[in-house]
Design an enzyme around this catalytic site. Structure first.
Site, PDB file in Angstrom:
ATOM      1  N   HIS A 194       0.828  -1.212   0.000  1.00  0.00           N
ATOM      2  CA  HIS A 194       0.000   0.000   0.000  1.00  0.00           C
ATOM      3  C   HIS A 194       0.861   1.260   0.000  1.00  0.00           C
ATOM      4  O   HIS A 194       1.223   1.762   1.058  1.00  0.00           O
ATOM      5  CB  HIS A 194      -0.898   0.006   1.234  1.00  0.00           C
ATOM      6  N   HIS A 240      -2.002  -0.812   7.060  1.00  0.00           N
ATOM      7  CA  HIS A 240      -1.594  -0.948   5.660  1.00  0.00           C
ATOM      8  C   HIS A 240      -0.431  -0.030   5.325  1.00  0.00           C
ATOM      9  O   HIS A 240       0.169  -0.157   4.260  1.00  0.00           O
ATOM     10  CB  HIS A 240      -2.778  -0.743   4.696  1.00  0.00           C
ATOM     11  N   LEU A 257      -8.905  -2.495  10.681  1.00  0.00           N
ATOM     12  CA  LEU A 257      -9.021  -1.067  10.981  1.00  0.00           C
ATOM     13  C   LEU A 257      -9.862  -0.807  12.231  1.00  0.00           C
ATOM     14  O   LEU A 257     -10.839  -1.497  12.496  1.00  0.00           O
ATOM     15  CB  LEU A 257      -9.637  -0.339   9.787  1.00  0.00           C
ATOM     16  N   GLY A 289     -10.293   5.227   7.462  1.00  0.00           N
ATOM     17  CA  GLY A 289     -10.955   3.953   7.704  1.00  0.00           C
ATOM     18  C   GLY A 289     -11.120   3.663   9.190  1.00  0.00           C
ATOM     19  O   GLY A 289     -12.191   3.244   9.640  1.00  0.00           O
ATOM     20  N   HIS A 306      -3.900   3.660  -3.238  1.00  0.00           N
ATOM     21  CA  HIS A 306      -4.032   3.102  -1.891  1.00  0.00           C
ATOM     22  C   HIS A 306      -3.320   1.759  -1.752  1.00  0.00           C
ATOM     23  O   HIS A 306      -2.528   1.578  -0.847  1.00  0.00           O
ATOM     24  CB  HIS A 306      -5.523   2.919  -1.518  1.00  0.00           C
ATOM     25  N   ARG A 361     -20.809 -17.957  38.061  1.00  0.00           N
ATOM     26  CA  ARG A 361     -20.450 -16.522  38.068  1.00  0.00           C
ATOM     27  C   ARG A 361     -20.246 -16.063  39.507  1.00  0.00           C
ATOM     28  O   ARG A 361     -19.456 -15.171  39.789  1.00  0.00           O
ATOM     29  CB  ARG A 361     -21.502 -15.676  37.353  1.00  0.00           C
ATOM     30  N   GLU A 409     -18.759  -3.103  24.239  1.00  0.00           N
ATOM     31  CA  GLU A 409     -18.029  -4.375  24.295  1.00  0.00           C
ATOM     32  C   GLU A 409     -16.814  -4.380  23.368  1.00  0.00           C
ATOM     33  O   GLU A 409     -15.745  -4.891  23.731  1.00  0.00           O
ATOM     34  CB  GLU A 409     -18.946  -5.549  23.923  1.00  0.00           C
ATOM     35  N   PHE A 459     -22.830 -11.716  24.047  1.00  0.00           N
ATOM     36  CA  PHE A 459     -22.290 -10.474  23.482  1.00  0.00           C
ATOM     37  C   PHE A 459     -20.783 -10.542  23.230  1.00  0.00           C
ATOM     38  O   PHE A 459     -20.181  -9.547  22.817  1.00  0.00           O
ATOM     39  CB  PHE A 459     -22.649  -9.281  24.368  1.00  0.00           C
ATOM     40  N   ASP A 499     -34.905 -13.969  29.572  1.00  0.00           N
ATOM     41  CA  ASP A 499     -34.418 -12.965  28.613  1.00  0.00           C
ATOM     42  C   ASP A 499     -34.562 -13.444  27.168  1.00  0.00           C
ATOM     43  O   ASP A 499     -34.513 -12.650  26.231  1.00  0.00           O
ATOM     44  CB  ASP A 499     -32.969 -12.581  28.907  1.00  0.00           C
ATOM     45  N   HIS A 534     -30.703 -13.588  23.929  1.00  0.00           N
ATOM     46  CA  HIS A 534     -29.688 -13.533  24.981  1.00  0.00           C
ATOM     47  C   HIS A 534     -29.098 -14.904  25.310  1.00  0.00           C
ATOM     48  O   HIS A 534     -28.278 -15.016  26.205  1.00  0.00           O
ATOM     49  CB  HIS A 534     -30.298 -12.938  26.257  1.00  0.00           C
ATOM     50  N   ARG A 592     -25.395 -18.456  34.919  1.00  0.00           N
ATOM     51  CA  ARG A 592     -26.206 -17.529  35.693  1.00  0.00           C
ATOM     52  C   ARG A 592     -26.826 -18.265  36.872  1.00  0.00           C
ATOM     53  O   ARG A 592     -26.978 -17.735  37.961  1.00  0.00           O
ATOM     54  CB  ARG A 592     -27.328 -16.956  34.812  1.00  0.00           C
TER      55      ARG A 592
HETATM   56  C1  LIG Z   1     -11.929  -3.889   9.650  1.00  0.00           C
HETATM   57  C2  LIG Z   1     -11.364  -3.694   8.289  1.00  0.00           C
HETATM   58  N1  LIG Z   1     -12.179  -3.528   7.251  1.00  0.00           N
HETATM   59  C3  LIG Z   1     -11.685  -3.414   6.004  1.00  0.00           C
HETATM   60  C4  LIG Z   1     -10.346  -3.441   5.786  1.00  0.00           C
HETATM   61  C5  LIG Z   1      -9.803  -3.342   4.375  1.00  0.00           C
HETATM   62  N2  LIG Z   1      -9.193  -2.031   4.170  1.00  0.00           N
HETATM   63  C6  LIG Z   1      -7.896  -1.811   4.349  1.00  0.00           C
HETATM   64  S1  LIG Z   1      -7.458  -0.221   4.136  1.00  0.00           S
HETATM   65  C7  LIG Z   1      -9.041   0.229   3.768  1.00  0.00           C
HETATM   66  C8  LIG Z   1      -9.378   1.650   3.439  1.00  0.00           C
HETATM   67  C9  LIG Z   1      -8.819   2.511   4.469  1.00  0.00           C
HETATM   68  O1  LIG Z   1      -8.928   3.842   4.129  1.00  0.00           O
HETATM   69  P1  LIG Z   1      -7.980   4.859   4.862  1.00  0.00           P
HETATM   70  O2  LIG Z   1      -7.874   4.490   6.266  1.00  0.00           O
HETATM   71  O3  LIG Z   1      -8.470   6.195   4.546  1.00  0.00           O
HETATM   72  O4  LIG Z   1      -6.575   4.584   4.222  1.00  0.00           O
HETATM   73  P2  LIG Z   1      -5.938   5.272   2.944  1.00  0.00           P
HETATM   74  O5  LIG Z   1      -6.647   4.722   1.753  1.00  0.00           O
HETATM   75  O6  LIG Z   1      -6.139   6.724   3.083  1.00  0.00           O
HETATM   76  O7  LIG Z   1      -4.527   4.854   2.982  1.00  0.00           O
HETATM   77  C10 LIG Z   1      -9.878  -0.874   3.838  1.00  0.00           C
HETATM   78  C11 LIG Z   1     -11.326  -0.828   3.566  1.00  0.00           C
HETATM   79  C12 LIG Z   1      -9.512  -3.611   6.916  1.00  0.00           C
HETATM   80  N3  LIG Z   1      -8.192  -3.670   6.817  1.00  0.00           N
HETATM   81  N4  LIG Z   1     -10.043  -3.706   8.136  1.00  0.00           N
END
Ligand SMILES: Cc1ncc(C[n+]2csc(CCOP(=O)(O)OP(=O)(O)O)c2C)c(N)n1
Ligand SMILES: [Mg+2]
Length: 653
Positions: A27, A67, A117, A154, A257, A349, A403, A429, A461, A465, A511
């Protein structure tokens, strides 16, 4: 080459682009866009010493937008971190390198594994919180560092970021500094295709300070970072950047990217930067200079080491930061004997709360909390003191109903080192925090997940749940050890095993009240994962296999059958993963040759590896039902009568 941070940023750009080109994968966008931010941070602000990547009082850095890994490795190389050399840069994204696709914290200088992310920024909050708690325990002479976190658009779109931002604001984590690569671009195009949120306002609403800078102008970045140093609240630096900055035709476009620049574009970049050296060749005088930058913190580290040596409780501090927990053997022995003597029916618990209360006394660096279910999870005890923005001397965290962030923050605390974290919510959860459970397990982050309300035993519940598939889902996560104890003694033993593992563990607790099924407590049997809880005097006709609340059900059925002259064995499997790790021969001995009846109040999946033609699984493979727990159990056939009936059928087969 000039020895300055401008040249360093240019070098980072070229190295990252060359790595990606050679790997034909990676990237370039974020790496090129954030090179100035990285050069300024590492070259001027960050407290670290590349000679000791794990120095406890270093500033932590998390690249939440993992990335940008090519930038990370280029940085580590220029700073002279262990293991990072040209060969590693050339092996970017190749098998068994230290330069894997996304940063992994087994690479010296990488503080946290990132890629999914949003996890990084939330765990950065955990790291900053851990720093505060440790500073309250040991004083600022020993603990005084910052947490820096790079994020992209992201990370901030992911919901987990909002949960974490709110908590960082609540706790006034003023040593947390987030640098946002604000380039308005993600993979699918401009950010405005998917958001119109005013991000600075979002942070401000949660009590953050927001600074803005030109992320491609080093003076502007320096000014912002300087302002952030003395903040009273956490800081977001909105760094305006251009994705793929320096690439002649692709800069600013989403296509930069995640794919290599290509020869022509790469040459164009180098031309713009007046770069004349062959790929991966950096003049040695420049490297000498950057290595020196990488050791700017050496003096600070020496001074810190002196302060630690002069500290009266030096050994205690060292043990804590090395993750050595106090010896709890005697405590567990005592608790187990008490449970055995009293033989009171307790929800697991509840017995967990009794154990936890003792542990919190014995382990002063144990901290944890619940996602607004303290009174249900029973994870707040007499020995809990709430952590607050103006007093971090406590050991209890109110996570609120968050969570996912709870999971990531707990990982941050675990990876920071120094504290033994736990976190709790309803078992069902655990789904809300699964990505954090996975990443924590990936990093071997030693955390204790306490999940209560483990089955249809939740009752009224209702099915939303009642966990069904959660156990099987979590079992599949490598490194995560899940314990579902059958009674109070197994609860204590599960805690004991968990505390001795250098990996995360989850306790899955009932529980409803459960009787004490163990008749002895001298040996920790949970350690085996599964064991013969009841062995018949004569040859068994059937073997019951169960965990948690189904164990006492099996025992009742076994007793009833014994009265009718039918001998049976009961195997308790409190930790499936540990049971699977036993040699097959021993496992088979425990399970016996005779027909097996597996009883599970959740999905049947786990038992298929052990199920032969002659065996039967009594499980729930639909969603549960709303109603009083006893009636729901009966509705699904989880009654003594039905178990006895099925057992007899299995024997006849
Ligand atoms: C949880 C998650 N969802 C999707 C991705 C795939 N993914 C990696 S980078 C990206 C886009 C990120 O955009 P940004 O943070 O703005 O990075 P830029 O393109 O500016 O480098 C995605 C969707 C990931 N790594 N993690
Ligand atoms: Mg972006």
């Amino acid at each position: 080459m000039k020895h300055d941070l401008q040249t360093m940023a240019a070098t980072l750009r070229v190295l990252a682009a060359d790595m990606i080109e050679k790997a034909n994968s990676g990237h370039p966008g974020a790496a090129l866009g954030m090179a100035d931010m990285a050069a300024v941070l590492y070259g001027q602000f960050l407290k670290f010493d590349a000679d000791d990547a794990n120095w406890f009082d270093r500033d932590r850095v998390i690249f939440s937008n993992g990335h940008a890994s090519a930038l990370v490795y280029s940085l580590l190389y220029l700073m002279g971190f262990d293991k990072m050399n040209v060969a590693q840069l050339k092996a970017f994204r190749q098998l068994d390198s230290f330069t894997s696709g996304h940063p992994e914290n087994t690479t010296p200088g990488v503080d946290f594994s990132t890629g999914p992310l949003g996890q990084g920024i939330a765990s950065a909050v955990g790291m900053a919180l851990a720093e505060k708690i440790m500073a309250a325990r040991w004083g600022e002479d020993l603990v005084n560092h910052k947490t820096y976190c790079f994020v992209g658009d992201g990370c901030l779109m992911e919901g987990i970021s909002e949960e974490a931002i709110e908590l960082a604001g609540l706790w006034n984590l003023n040593k947390l500094i987030v640098l946002w690569d604000d380039n308005n671009i993600t993979i699918d195009g401009k950010t405005d295709i998917a958001t119109k949120t005013n991000i600075p306002m979002r942070f401000k609403a949660s009590g953050w300070q927001v600074l803005t800078c030109n992320g491609l102008n080093q003076n502007s970045i320096k000014k912002a970072l300087k302002n952030a140093q003395k903040a009273k609240v956490p800081t977001l630096i909105d760094c305006k950047t251009i994705i793929g900055y320096g690439a002649p035709t692709k800069a600013g476009l989403s296509k930069v990217h995640g794919s290599p620049l290509g020869a022509e574009e790469l040459n164009g970049l180098k031309k713009k930067l007046n770069w004349t050296y062959p790929p991966f060749e950096i003049p040695s005088d420049f490297l000498d200079w950057t290595y020196e930058l990488g050791r700017r913190g050496a003096f600070d580290r020496e001074k810190w080491k002196m302060r630690v040596s002069n500290y009266p409780a030096e050994d205690d501090f060292r043990n804590e930061i090395r993750g050595r927990l106090p010896n709890t053997e005697a405590i567990f022995k005592q608790i187990k004997q008490k449970f055995l003597k009293e033989k009171v029916d307790l929800a697991t618990r509840k017995s967990s709360q009794i154990v936890l209360n003792e542990l919190l006394k014995a382990i002063p660096n144990m901290v944890g909390g619940s996602a607004d279910l303290a009174a249900s999870n029973l994870t707040k005890t007499e020995n809990s003191k709430v952590i607050q923005y103006n007093d971090f001397s406590g050991n209890y965290i109110n996570f609120g109903i968050r969570e996912h962030a709870m999971g990531a923050i707990t990982n941050g605390i675990a990876v920071h080192e120094g504290l033994m974290p736990y976190a709790s919510t309803f078992f069902v959860f655990s789904d809300y925090m699964r990505p954090a459970l996975r990443l924590g397990a990936f990093m071997h982050a030693k955390a204790l997940w306490i999940f209560t309300h483990d089955s249809i035993g939740v009752g009224e519940d209702g099915p939303t749940h009642q966990p069904i598939e959660q156990m099987v889902g979590l079992q599949a996560i490598p490194n995560l050890y899940i314990f579902r104890p059958a009674d109070s003694i197994e609860v204590a033993e599960s805690y004991e095993v968990a505390l001795n593992l250098n990996k995360p563990s989850a306790l899955v607790l009932s529980r409803q009240n459960l009787p004490v099924v163990r008749r002895d407590c001298n040996i920790n049997l949970v350690r085996q994962g599964g064991y013969l809880l009841r062995t018949p005097l004569k040859k068994r006709k059937v073997t019951f296999v169960a965990s948690g609340s189904e164990v006492s059900l099996a025992i009742k059925a076994s007793d009833l059958l014994a009265e009718q002259g039918i001998e049976t064995a009961v195997v308790s499997v409190p930790c499936y993963k540990l049971f699977m790790e036993q040699p097959e021969k021993e496992r088979n001995q425990i399970l016996g040759k005779e027909p097996r009846l597996f009883i599970d109040s959740g999905s049947a999946f786990s038992w298929y590896p052990f199920k032969r033609e002659i065996d039967k699984i009594l499980s729930i493979d639909t969603f549960g039902k709303s109603g009083p727990a006893k009636e729901v159990f009966a509705d699904f056939g989880l009654t003594v009568e039905n178990v006895v009936k099925i057992a007899k059928k299995v024997i006849k087969k």
